[in-house]
Design a protein around this motif. Sequence first.
Motif, mmCIF file in Angstrom:
data_model
loop_
_atom_site.group_PDB
_atom_site.id
_atom_site.type_symbol
_atom_site.label_atom_id
_atom_site.label_comp_id
_atom_site.label_asym_id
_atom_site.label_seq_id
_atom_site.Cartn_x
_atom_site.Cartn_y
_atom_site.Cartn_z
ATOM 1 N N UNK A 216 0.929 -1.124 -0.012
ATOM 2 C CA UNK A 216 -0.101 -0.058 -0.102
ATOM 3 C C UNK A 216 0.796 1.119 0.126
ATOM 4 N N UNK A 217 0.572 2.292 -1.044
ATOM 5 C CA UNK A 217 1.141 3.428 -0.947
ATOM 6 C C UNK A 217 0.418 4.527 0.171
ATOM 7 N N UNK A 218 1.001 5.076 1.092
ATOM 8 C CA UNK A 218 0.354 5.826 1.832
ATOM 9 C C UNK A 218 0.875 7.307 2.030
ATOM 10 N N UNK A 219 -0.038 8.465 1.974
ATOM 11 C CA UNK A 219 0.496 9.758 1.655
ATOM 12 C C UNK A 219 0.364 10.038 3.219
ATOM 13 N N UNK A 220 1.123 11.093 3.918
ATOM 14 C CA UNK A 220 0.809 11.554 5.366
ATOM 15 C C UNK A 220 1.242 12.966 5.262
ATOM 16 N N UNK A 221 0.477 13.542 6.189
ATOM 17 C CA UNK A 221 0.690 15.030 6.515
ATOM 18 C C UNK A 221 -0.099 15.737 7.525
ATOM 19 N N UNK A 222 -0.051 17.015 7.735
ATOM 20 C CA UNK A 222 -1.037 17.572 8.697
ATOM 21 C C UNK A 222 -2.572 17.239 8.286
ATOM 22 N N UNK A 223 -3.309 17.247 9.334
ATOM 23 C CA UNK A 223 -4.918 16.959 9.071
ATOM 24 C C UNK A 223 -5.437 17.912 7.817
ATOM 25 N N UNK A 224 -5.278 19.072 7.730
ATOM 26 C CA UNK A 224 -5.697 19.895 6.899
ATOM 27 C C UNK A 224 -5.251 19.560 5.355
ATOM 28 N N UNK A 225 -4.170 18.978 5.188
ATOM 29 C CA UNK A 225 -3.642 18.798 3.881
ATOM 30 C C UNK A 225 -4.039 17.481 3.229
ATOM 31 N N UNK A 226 -4.402 16.476 4.279
ATOM 32 C CA UNK A 226 -4.626 15.201 3.588
ATOM 33 C C UNK A 226 -6.326 15.247 3.316
ATOM 34 N N UNK A 227 -6.582 14.840 2.068
ATOM 35 C CA UNK A 227 -7.787 14.495 1.721
ATOM 36 C C UNK A 227 -8.425 13.347 2.208
ATOM 37 N N UNK A 228 -10.019 13.483 2.597
ATOM 38 C CA UNK A 228 -10.798 12.262 3.107
ATOM 39 C C UNK A 228 -11.336 11.457 2.033
#
Length: 252
Positions: A216-228
């Motif tokens: 799995x590829x995961x993208x991590x960042x501050x809450x406001x930057x990560x799409x849901x």
Amino acid sequence: MDTNKPMPVIGSLQTGIQIIDTLIEQDRPLKFTEIQELTGITKSNLYKYLNTLTMLGLLYRDKKKGTFSLGSKLIEYGNAAIGSENVISRVTPYLKDISRHTQLTALLSVWTHDGPVIANIWSASYGLNIGAQIGTKLPLLSSAGKMMAAFQQSPDVNEWKISELKNLTDDKKERFERELDTIRNTYFSYAGEPLVDHVSSFSVPILNYKKELVGAITVVGFNQLIPEHPETDISQFVLKNAFELSESFGWH
């Protein structure tokens, strides 16, 4: 036969592993005096252990700073243990491209016998602390954990799910199973603050010709930057890369 009889062990090997474990637990380079204080090994013996472990590539000694850290040989062992060396080499250029395009941290996780672990990380330039490093086991309710639960089918996965969900109410378990159905349909999972406060992630699958999960590829960042949701530009960019990778493993 006495099954309770202690098994014979090699004490010096245990001591060497203790030194490595100490560096892992402290999660930073340590000086000789710090290792000696934490392990209680005599100075004369500790010199021998550190020299041997460094010679074998299990530790790295920074001569300028006088510190010891984990060596590159451990990464080789870790890759061999999870059987993912080919996957890592193939996925790494994509992690780099995703991180550069999104300005976020991208990582690869793969399944092991007792849960998903991080196999590689490409960090964003601003040095976000994601609360994990290569080799970290990820919980079921992380975005990567959800992706593994959705696409990985084996007795090991079922046991892991049962163990991780045992403290949830029946209602929450049902909601989780419904979420897995959505993940299978959208190829997208989201998790808010699974490891560190204010840090969220989303994951997409890498599949092979049998439609089995490679990783799995995961993208991590501050809450406001990560799409849901999978409809955003960032989500679609990462999904496009994941589908391209999946096709290289024979997925259609």
